[in-house]
Enzyme design. Sequence first.
Site, PDB file in Angstrom:
ATOM      1  N   ALA A  25       0.838  -1.209   0.000  1.00  0.00           N
ATOM      2  CA  ALA A  25       0.000   0.000   0.000  1.00  0.00           C
ATOM      3  C   ALA A  25       0.872   1.257   0.000  1.00  0.00           C
ATOM      4  CB  ALA A  25      -0.923  -0.008   1.214  1.00  0.00           C
ATOM      5  N   VAL A  26       1.962   1.217   0.760  1.00  0.00           N
ATOM      6  CA  VAL A  26       2.866   2.375   0.814  1.00  0.00           C
ATOM      7  C   VAL A  26       3.450   2.632  -0.580  1.00  0.00           C
ATOM      8  CG1 VAL A  26       5.122   3.154   1.693  1.00  0.00           C
ATOM      9  CG2 VAL A  26       3.434   2.187   3.273  1.00  0.00           C
ATOM     10  N   VAL A  27       3.952   1.567  -1.202  1.00  0.00           N
ATOM     11  CA  VAL A  27       4.600   1.717  -2.517  1.00  0.00           C
ATOM     12  C   VAL A  27       3.591   2.219  -3.555  1.00  0.00           C
ATOM     13  CG1 VAL A  27       5.721   0.456  -4.412  1.00  0.00           C
ATOM     14  CG2 VAL A  27       6.377  -0.005  -2.037  1.00  0.00           C
ATOM     15  N   ASP A 130       0.530  -9.207  18.751  1.00  0.00           N
ATOM     16  CA  ASP A 130       0.110  -9.055  20.160  1.00  0.00           C
ATOM     17  C   ASP A 130      -1.027  -8.051  20.345  1.00  0.00           C
ATOM     18  OD1 ASP A 130       2.270 -10.713  20.572  1.00  0.00           O
ATOM     19  OD2 ASP A 130       3.625  -9.085  21.129  1.00  0.00           O
TER      20      ASP A 130
HETATM   21  O1  F6P Z   1       5.754  -9.547  19.651  1.00  0.00           O
HETATM   22  C1  F6P Z   1       5.451 -10.679  18.912  1.00  0.00           C
HETATM   23  C2  F6P Z   1       5.947 -11.917  19.629  1.00  0.00           C
HETATM   24  O2  F6P Z   1       5.639 -13.041  18.819  1.00  0.00           O
HETATM   25  C3  F6P Z   1       5.415 -12.127  21.039  1.00  0.00           C
HETATM   26  O3  F6P Z   1       4.101 -12.622  21.068  1.00  0.00           O
HETATM   27  C4  F6P Z   1       6.432 -13.064  21.603  1.00  0.00           C
HETATM   28  O4  F6P Z   1       6.501 -12.971  22.999  1.00  0.00           O
HETATM   29  C5  F6P Z   1       7.717 -12.597  20.955  1.00  0.00           C
HETATM   30  O5  F6P Z   1       7.351 -11.858  19.799  1.00  0.00           O
HETATM   31  C6  F6P Z   1       8.655 -13.691  20.558  1.00  0.00           C
HETATM   32  O6  F6P Z   1       9.824 -13.095  20.100  1.00  0.00           O
HETATM   33  P1  F6P Z   1      10.932 -13.868  19.258  1.00  0.00           P
HETATM   34  O7  F6P Z   1      10.404 -14.075  17.874  1.00  0.00           O
HETATM   35  O8  F6P Z   1      12.102 -12.968  19.302  1.00  0.00           O
HETATM   36  O9  F6P Z   1      11.141 -15.187  19.947  1.00  0.00           O
END
Ligand code: F6P
Length: 353
Positions: A25-27, A130
Amino acid sequence: MANFRRIGVLTSGGDAPGMNAVVRAVVRTALDKGVEVVGIYNGYQGMIDDDMKLLTSKDVSHIINRGGTFLYSARCDEFRYEEGMQKAIANCKKHNIDGVIAIGGDGTFRGATDLSNRGLPTIGIPGSIDNDVTASDYCIGFDTAMNTVVEMCDRLRDTCESHARCNVVEVMGRTAGHIALRAGIASDASAICINEIPFDEAACIRSIKEERDNGKRSFIVVVAEGNGDYAEQLTKRIEEQTGVESRFVRLGHVQRGGIPTLEDRFIATQMGSYAVECLLEGKSNVVICKNGNAIVDYDINYAQTIDRMYKGKLSDEDIAALEPSVRAEMQAFCQMRKDQLHALYQIALEVAK
Ligand code: F6P
């Protein structure tokens, strides 16, 4: 209207399904407005390493449906220091980059502020499974991750039902329980444990026991990962105290991959397009947020302060130092987020009975 000829785009931090849709979308939006786009690879590390390439419309064809991020992602320690930042800015200047759009979470926005403060206008877009950017109703990747969890729980349900078992399923979210709560409700979980709200373990065990006595064969309990090794301990206690054979499952990084859902592709497109408009209007150091049905922009410092307030990371002195009307507004916002979560949790309790 800022006179931009060329902007940069990067993805940083944990990848999330829908990041590619934002880049597309940005591009496309920028090209439509006569502005070129440089893809910066490996997040802020690529800025430092001069790992960049001019993107054409064709480069972003058929990526809206792909998980991960084709610009790759990295966590970059070097960028935290002045020397690294100056190297990154010098490389952007070399490529005639007048502004940057950075897709990611917390750390990504800190980098965006650093660049903005040093004269390179930068705009953040929340991309994280998250859904933990407090200022925004939505982070790109959340819907896809929840759907993945629901699909996995449905599969677990099949085998639980066959073997008359309980599965305690640990899901991602860092310290946030949004994935656990919504995916738990949609998976007919018997109980959901998140960090933000005290978990009644005795009630969970009591209800599993009662339901088993009433003939129920399978049970799914969803626990957010922010609870340390609680999910494993709970699995043992459920088995010991109810007699229901129980298994612990950590879904892990499977939740980060996969084909983005329509919701993620759609919001990614709205946010990507809006971010380009903001940048070309001369805005800097803002984060694009979803507020109800509207896509809006908030000052990053404001958004980050709300985030820290909501997550209990502001000291009493930090809170007292805020201008009273701003403090009241932020506290009301945080309260609204807490109320939303509690209302959903209440529904989860009611439907689990
Ligand atoms: O922020 C996204 C996330 O998947 C979190 O849910 C999880 O705690 C973390 O990143 C895991 O990080 P990594 O991929 O560095 O293990």
